[in-house]
Design a protein around this motif. Structure first.
Motif, short mmCIF file in Angstrom:
data_model
loop_
_atom_site.label_atom_id
_atom_site.label_comp_id
_atom_site.label_asym_id
_atom_site.label_seq_id
_atom_site.Cartn_x
_atom_site.Cartn_y
_atom_site.Cartn_z
N SER A 17 -23.03 17.47 -43.11
CA SER A 17 -24.42 17.37 -43.59
C SER A 17 -25.31 16.56 -42.66
CB SER A 17 -24.43 16.75 -44.99
OG SER A 17 -23.87 15.44 -44.94
N ILE A 18 -24.69 15.92 -41.65
CA ILE A 18 -25.48 15.13 -40.70
C ILE A 18 -25.86 15.97 -39.48
CG2 ILE A 18 -25.49 13.09 -39.20
CD1 ILE A 18 -23.60 11.76 -41.17
N CYS A 19 -24.85 16.58 -38.83
CA CYS A 19 -25.12 17.35 -37.61
C CYS A 19 -25.30 18.83 -37.88
CB CYS A 19 -24.01 17.15 -36.59
SG CYS A 19 -22.42 17.82 -37.13
N LEU A 20 -24.99 19.26 -39.13
CA LEU A 20 -25.12 20.66 -39.55
C LEU A 20 -24.25 21.61 -38.72
CD1 LEU A 20 -29.00 20.80 -40.16
CD2 LEU A 20 -27.17 20.28 -41.78
N ASN A 21 -23.19 21.08 -38.15
CA ASN A 21 -22.19 21.88 -37.44
C ASN A 21 -20.86 21.78 -38.18
OD1 ASN A 21 -23.86 22.77 -35.27
ND2 ASN A 21 -23.63 20.75 -34.31
N LEU A 22 -19.91 22.65 -37.76
CA LEU A 22 -18.58 22.54 -38.36
C LEU A 22 -18.00 21.16 -38.09
CD1 LEU A 22 -16.97 26.00 -37.48
CD2 LEU A 22 -17.78 25.22 -39.71
N TYR A 23 -17.22 20.69 -39.07
CA TYR A 23 -16.63 19.37 -38.94
C TYR A 23 -15.84 19.23 -37.64
CZ TYR A 23 -17.60 18.34 -43.86
OH TYR A 23 -18.21 18.11 -45.06
N THR A 24 -16.02 18.06 -37.00
CA THR A 24 -15.19 17.67 -35.86
C THR A 24 -14.53 16.35 -36.20
OG1 THR A 24 -16.70 18.76 -34.31
CG2 THR A 24 -15.17 17.13 -33.40
N ASP A 25 -13.22 16.35 -36.32
CA ASP A 25 -12.46 15.17 -36.73
C ASP A 25 -13.04 14.61 -38.03
OD1 ASP A 25 -10.61 13.15 -36.77
OD2 ASP A 25 -11.60 11.93 -35.23
N PRO A 26 -13.01 15.38 -39.12
CA PRO A 26 -13.63 14.93 -40.37
C PRO A 26 -12.94 13.72 -40.98
CG PRO A 26 -12.34 16.92 -40.73
CD PRO A 26 -12.36 16.68 -39.25
#
Length: 515
Positions: free
Chosen positions: A13-22
């Motif tokens: 919800s911050i970068c609006l991209n798929l999670y990276t190292d969630p």
């Protein structure tokens, strides 16, 4: 719709991209590690840390827990999504991209690629939708270099920074090729290791397959040995019972003879008693005294007072026990010394196979190395090395043969197929897969087969040895005939030809066949 919904669930919800190292906060919301750390950094010094999504507050900086499950799902979704990458600039239709530019963070089809900048800063890679992990997080620049000391991918600014200054840095492609080459080498080594393991497994599986067969053979041999022992015990029992019967008959005859002798003496004594009683009844003193003078005086001189000293013979139980003990000891001794294995009688050395540096005694029992050429004629059967075979071969059954060896010099003893070569290094006993041997050099035993020499831990203590062959069971064993007999080594093999006893002597060594 399902795919779009899944993508929404996997979007930060911050970068609006798929999670990276969630990572997960205490409230349960997930963010990219880098994204949430940036947010938390901006909240440093404030009274509380808040979740960007639900505004949940925390007095202390939240501990970020990696969401492994979500990470795996995101990576799988990304890998599937990247299989279909479309050109960023073809907005009206979907055209598959040929390359992606890391600097522009855009994907291009063949048409747009022709007008794209050829500048080195515009690094082109295979089509991808994930540009973030290909750029340096601090500097937001393309990762083009690799530091081998820190094992990190770097951008230009990283190379110039303090952390990697003076380190060995390579272009990413060069490091990639080197790492791939190293990986290939490691792979080849692992493949070789796997092949060795497979060979070991096959060998063990082959051994496992033969175990029931060998167990059956051992059971049969144990049955034969126990049957032989029972037969010998039965024979020993029969011998003991015959001895008891013999002694019983002899003692009975002896005692019967003594009884007959005593019965005769008893009759004689009874007659004397009757005579004396008649005399005592004579009323005339003159007649009594006249009779007493002759008759009674003779009775006194003929009296036998040694009746109590007569002793009858008895059964010699100690002799029977001794017979039993001796028989049992012989049976046990026979078991320990291979009594149930046939002795290989008639082993004579074959002069026609003896090399010219081996002397064979007139009785064909002893091989020695006198360092004198024997000048025998060359024949196809004659060995070039210091070797001599026996005349006799064995291709069945279980048997043993004994030898006496010299303390000095060098000797080797064993078994070989007749098809062994007679000349060259490969004709040496143990230098091929056709012969099996035991050697003693100074104070060290060793065994040799198929060019593989293995020292034995046992130190020599006797000059007499036994060679045991179980042809059907596939065993060739060596024993030292000390007190007690010592097992030196056992070869296990599947014999395919007849086996000949073989002797090797050199450096003033000698071997004598005792059978």
């Amino acid at each position: 719709m399902a795919v779009a919904h899944l993508k929404d669930e996997l979007t930060c919800s911050i970068c609006l991209n798929l999670y990276t190292d969630p990572v997960t906060l205490r409230c349960g919301h997930n963010f990219c590690r880098e994204c949430i750390e940036s947010v938390l950094d901006t909240q440093e010094g404030s009274e509380a840390y808040t979740c960007p999504q639900c505004r949940a507050e925390s007095r202390e900086r939240p501990v970020l827990q990696r969401n492994t499950t979500l990470c795996n799902i995101a990576e799988r979704f990304l890998s599937q999504e990247e299989c279909e990458v479309f050109c960023t600039y073809c907005v009206h239709i979907y055209v598959f991209a040929s390359k992606s530019c890391l600097l522009c963070e855009a994907s291009l089809c063949d048409l747009h690629l022709t007008v794209h900048s050829k500048s080195p800063q515009h690094v082109l890679i295979q089509p991808t939708k994930s540009f973030r992990n290909r750029k340096c997080s601090p500097h937001k620049k393309v990762l083009m270099y690799y530091c081998s000391e820190d094992a990190e991918c770097l951008c230009v600014s990283c190379c110039l920074g303090e952390k990697h200054r003076g380190h060995q840095v390579q272009l990413l492609n060069e490091a990639y090729e080197q790492k791939k080459e190293k990986a290939r080498t490691i792979k080849d080594n692992i493949i070789e290791e796997r092949e060795e393991i497979e060979k070991g497994v096959q060998s063990l599986q082959e051994h496992l397959r033969h175990i029931p067969e060998k167990a059956t053979g051992i059971v049969e041999r144990v049955g034969v040995r126990l049957s032989d022992i029972r037969m010998q015990l039965d024979n020993l029992e029969s011998k003991a019972l015959k001895e008891i019967s013999k002694q019983q008959e002899q003692v009975s005859l002896s005692v019967s003879d003594l009884i007959q002798q005593l019965e005769l003496k008893k009759d004689n004594v009874s007659k004397k008693i009757s005579t004396i009683e008649e005399l005592c009844q004579t009323p005339d003193p003159l007649l009594y005294l006249q009779a007493h003078t002759g008759t009674i005086a003779n009775m006194e001189g003929d009296s036998d007072r040694n009746i109590k000293a007569i002793e009858a013979d008895d059964l010699a139980e100690d002799l029977i026990i001794q017979t039993l003990n001796t028989g049992v000891v012989n049976i046990i001794s026979g078991v320990q010394k291979g009594y149930y294995v046939q002795e290989a009688s008639g082993i004579l050395l074959d002069v026609d196979t003896a090399s010219n540096d081996v002397h064979v005694s007139d009785d064909l029992k002893t091989a020695s190395s006198p360092n004198v050429n024997q000048a025998r004629p060359e024949t196809p059967e004659r060995f070039e090395q210091s070797i001599v075979l026996s005349r006799k071969s064995f291709s069945k059954g279980r048997l043993y043969w004994d030898i006496e060896v010299s303390k000095e010099g060098l000797w080797r003893v064993g078994m070989t197929y007749p098809s062994i070569m007679r000349k060259g290094q490969s004709s040496n006993i143990g230098n091929n897969n056709k012969s099996w041997s035991l050697r003693r050099l100074r104070e060290q035993y060793s065994i040799r087969h198929d060019q593989n020499e293995i020292p034995l831990a046992c130190r020599p203590s006797s000059t007499k040895l036994r060679i045991y062959l179980d042809y059907t069971g596939g065993q060739l064993s060596f024993y030292e005939l000390g007190n007690p007999m010592t097992h030196l080594h056992t070869y296990n093999a599947t014999f395919t030809e007849a086996l000949y006893p073989v002797l090797v002597v050199c450096d003033n060594g000698w071997i004598r066949v005792l059978n």
